[in-house]
Structure formats: structure tokens, C-alpha cells
Write a protein that holds these residues in place. Structure first.
Motif, mmCIF file in Angstrom:
data_model
loop_
_atom_site.group_PDB
_atom_site.id
_atom_site.type_symbol
_atom_site.label_atom_id
_atom_site.label_comp_id
_atom_site.label_asym_id
_atom_site.label_seq_id
_atom_site.Cartn_x
_atom_site.Cartn_y
_atom_site.Cartn_z
ATOM 1 N N ALA A 22 0.807 -1.208 0.000
ATOM 2 C CA ALA A 22 0.000 0.000 0.000
ATOM 3 C C ALA A 22 0.848 1.269 0.000
ATOM 4 O O ALA A 22 0.486 2.264 -0.617
ATOM 5 C CB ALA A 22 -0.924 0.004 1.215
ATOM 6 N N THR A 23 1.992 1.236 0.677
ATOM 7 C CA THR A 23 2.836 2.421 0.826
ATOM 8 C C THR A 23 4.297 2.026 0.713
ATOM 9 O O THR A 23 4.715 1.016 1.272
ATOM 10 C CB THR A 23 2.621 3.066 2.216
ATOM 11 N N ARG A 43 2.609 -3.585 3.736
ATOM 12 C CA ARG A 43 1.431 -4.291 3.243
ATOM 13 C C ARG A 43 0.598 -4.784 4.408
ATOM 14 O O ARG A 43 1.130 -5.203 5.434
ATOM 15 C CB ARG A 43 1.814 -5.424 2.305
#
Length: 59
Positions: A22-23, A43
Motif C-alpha cells: 500500500a505504501t 502491506r
């Protein structure tokens, strides 16, 4: 899949992070007197993915 072009001590290469990440965070620090970067992929529900020893990021 997210791919980033990075320079490591042995030259340019590509590191990949799966879509589940996600990042992607960048942190820096000194190693042997030289600035090195670490990329960390976060994640949900799984361990972090860590790529160390990065000297530069490509465009």
C-alpha cells in the motif's frame, strides 16, 4: 507490481514491490560515511518488504 530503478553499489538495477504493498517509504542514513537509502513496502496483514543499500533513485 511497482518497479523502481535504483542504484546500488554494484550498479543500476530494478526493485519490485507487489501490488499488495500500500505504501513505499524512503528512509536515509549513513553507511561507511555515505548516505544510503532504504525502501520499505508496507502491506496489510504481511511482513514489510525492505530494500537496503540504495544510493540513488532513477526518474
Amino acid at each position: 507490481m511497482t518497479e523502481l530503478r535504483v542504484r546500488k553499489p554494484d550498479g543500476w538495477t530494478t526493485v519490485s514491490f507487489p501490488d499488495a504493498v500500500a505504501t513505499i517509504s524512503v528512509v536515509g542514513g549513513k553507511v561507511d560515511g555515505q548516505l544510503c537509502l532504504t525502501l520499505t513496502g508496507e502491506r496489510e496483514g504481511g511482513p514489510r518488504i525492505v530494500e537496503t543499500g540504495i544510493l540513488d533513485l532513477g526518474p
